[in-house]
Design an enzyme around this catalytic site. Sequence first.
Site, mmCIF file in Angstrom:
data_model
loop_
_atom_site.group_PDB
_atom_site.id
_atom_site.type_symbol
_atom_site.label_atom_id
_atom_site.label_comp_id
_atom_site.label_asym_id
_atom_site.label_seq_id
_atom_site.Cartn_x
_atom_site.Cartn_y
_atom_site.Cartn_z
ATOM 1 N N GLY A 141 -7.452 13.062 2.565
ATOM 2 C CA GLY A 141 -8.394 12.541 1.582
ATOM 3 C C GLY A 141 -9.313 13.522 0.924
ATOM 4 C CD GLU A 154 -2.684 11.273 8.851
ATOM 5 O OE1 GLU A 154 -2.855 10.591 7.827
ATOM 6 O OE2 GLU A 154 -2.426 10.771 9.948
ATOM 7 N N PRO A 155 -3.945 16.268 5.382
ATOM 8 C CG PRO A 155 -4.328 18.569 5.172
ATOM 9 C CD PRO A 155 -4.032 17.497 6.184
ATOM 10 N NE ARG A 210 -6.475 13.696 -4.383
ATOM 11 C CZ ARG A 210 -5.962 12.711 -5.145
ATOM 12 N NH1 ARG A 210 -5.553 12.967 -6.367
ATOM 13 N NH2 ARG A 210 -5.894 11.483 -4.681
ATOM 14 N NE ARG A 246 -3.375 11.753 -9.242
ATOM 15 C CZ ARG A 246 -4.629 11.958 -9.574
ATOM 16 N NH1 ARG A 246 -4.925 12.760 -10.578
ATOM 17 N NH2 ARG A 246 -5.605 11.406 -8.900
ATOM 18 C CE1 TYR A 259 -3.757 5.376 -8.475
ATOM 19 C CE2 TYR A 259 -3.081 7.582 -9.125
ATOM 20 C CZ TYR A 259 -2.914 6.462 -8.330
ATOM 21 O OH TYR A 259 -1.902 6.433 -7.411
ATOM 22 C CB CYS A 316 7.286 2.195 -26.744
ATOM 23 S SG CYS A 316 6.637 0.884 -27.765
ATOM 24 C CD GLU A 317 4.468 0.738 -20.945
ATOM 25 O OE1 GLU A 317 3.362 0.201 -20.763
ATOM 26 O OE2 GLU A 317 5.486 0.459 -20.313
HETATM 27 N N1 LLP Z 1 -2.673 10.095 5.285
HETATM 28 C C1 LLP Z 1 -2.461 8.822 4.877
HETATM 29 C C2 LLP Z 1 -2.248 7.780 5.887
HETATM 30 C C3 LLP Z 1 -2.477 8.516 3.510
HETATM 31 O O1 LLP Z 1 -2.293 7.265 3.127
HETATM 32 C C4 LLP Z 1 -2.692 9.550 2.564
HETATM 33 C C5 LLP Z 1 -2.698 9.262 1.132
HETATM 34 C C6 LLP Z 1 -2.878 10.856 3.036
HETATM 35 C C7 LLP Z 1 -2.870 11.095 4.411
HETATM 36 C C8 LLP Z 1 -3.101 12.026 2.115
HETATM 37 O O2 LLP Z 1 -4.281 11.874 1.380
HETATM 38 P P1 LLP Z 1 -4.801 13.061 0.429
HETATM 39 O O3 LLP Z 1 -5.236 14.196 1.314
HETATM 40 O O4 LLP Z 1 -3.697 13.454 -0.477
HETATM 41 O O5 LLP Z 1 -5.929 12.437 -0.322
HETATM 42 N N2 LLP Z 1 -1.490 8.525 -5.686
HETATM 43 C C9 LLP Z 1 -2.920 8.684 -5.557
HETATM 44 C C10 LLP Z 1 -3.325 9.088 -4.156
HETATM 45 C C11 LLP Z 1 -2.874 8.089 -3.108
HETATM 46 C C12 LLP Z 1 -3.210 8.527 -1.706
HETATM 47 C C13 LLP Z 1 -2.560 7.651 -0.710
HETATM 48 N N3 LLP Z 1 -2.693 8.073 0.654
HETATM 49 C C14 LLP Z 1 -3.370 9.697 -6.591
HETATM 50 O O6 LLP Z 1 -2.556 10.195 -7.355
HETATM 51 O O7 LLP Z 1 -4.570 9.989 -6.699
#
Ligand code: LLP
Length: 423
Positions: free
Chosen positions: A241, A278-279, A281, A317, A321, A350-351
Amino acid sequence: MTPSAFAYVDGVLHAERVSAVDLAEQFGTPLYVYSRAALTDAWQAYAGACQGRRASVHVAVKANSNLAVLNVFARLGAGFDIVSSGELARVLAAGGKAENTVFSGVAKRADEMREALIAGVKCFNVESIPELDRLNAVAASLGKRAPVSLRVNPDVDAKTHPYISTGLKSNKFGIAFDEARTAYRTAAAMPHLNVIGIDCHIGSQITEVAPYLDAIDKLLELVEQIETDGATLSHIDVGGGLGITYLDETPPEIGHFVRTLLDHIEARGHGQREVYFEPGRSLVGNAGVMLTRVEFLKPGAEKNFAIVDAAMNDLARPAMYEAFHAIAPVVQHAAGTTPGQIYDVVGPVCESGDWLGRDRHLAIHPGELLAVHSAGAYGFTMSSNYNTRPRAAEIMVDGDQAHVVRAREEVTQLFAQEAVLPA
Ligand code: LLP
């Protein structure tokens, strides 16, 4: 993050030491370009802060599941966080190890559990009682005991976009905090489960540490209760996250973030437990750009449009979002030579939702290239074939070398699995 991974050299954007103009000419557009150095630096920031501590890092595969990207991390000794048997197959194909892989996700199918148990994953992050029942049954059928952590929903506000906030009571994720202790008792009584940890994931693109500390405090309170009931939890998985800078966000630096969480857990008297991260992004987001070419400039009464050859199917994205991605010309015009204008950067689909950037000041001509920045996370992995558009090619740059790590799809591949009715 390597600030120099994508930088201008004599007015031309480079990925490490390779010109983005050359990449676009050689491989076409739209084109995803990743930097091995940027991936490595982001990994090292996590790994460095974990060194000498009881902590391990699991790359969230969903953010970028390209085999070469996973392989870069696997070579660095990474663990992985998966949400499907498809992602497990990718991890194994990329040289990752099942025993360093945690299996997350709201609703794992029985066949997925089976595959993961046979492969020998490190832990299943389970999100409900019915899922515990299913895992227990699948493990029983294999004569195994499944390692389990329960994803607890700590009900904290991560202050991020509602679609990517996951730790609130109103979200579908995890086991409600108030029900977690009972759920642990239920799990402990299942003969084919081995309860070993606790996890949470409160959201994505989080730019402050405070929501994590709140979530950890709630988790630790629960851990103490669970252990008085007789279980032993050897790890705490704090999820992913951590946010990145897309525009002017100021997320904590990775090392600082990791150390703050580890210190906090230690200070609360839980330093004996292993901490999992669990990174997604923050490892890959700023290690990738998407290159696109301007097809037409279309002046309008209220808006000017720069219509480019990448669309919402290539990078979802913004449409999904209203996410911001910095967009900049690949070749900078000398000051004063090209008058800048305000454009909406849009794709050919076309959106009305098919846009990549709104109200951007750009000095560009048709035929020129734009770089859409911070596209390494949830870019290609969320792309689709909408409008029968082949998905983009992916390139990884390593120093002065460019490697095709996914060839551009061919149109015929897109309907190769389809069939017409018999005559
Ligand atoms: N662990 C779990 C259980 C998750 O559901 C996620 C992401 C992560 C780790 C990794 O999170 P991160 O470090 O990447 O924030 N598609 C959206 C983001 C959806 C994230 C879903 N879960 C976007 O493009 O912003």
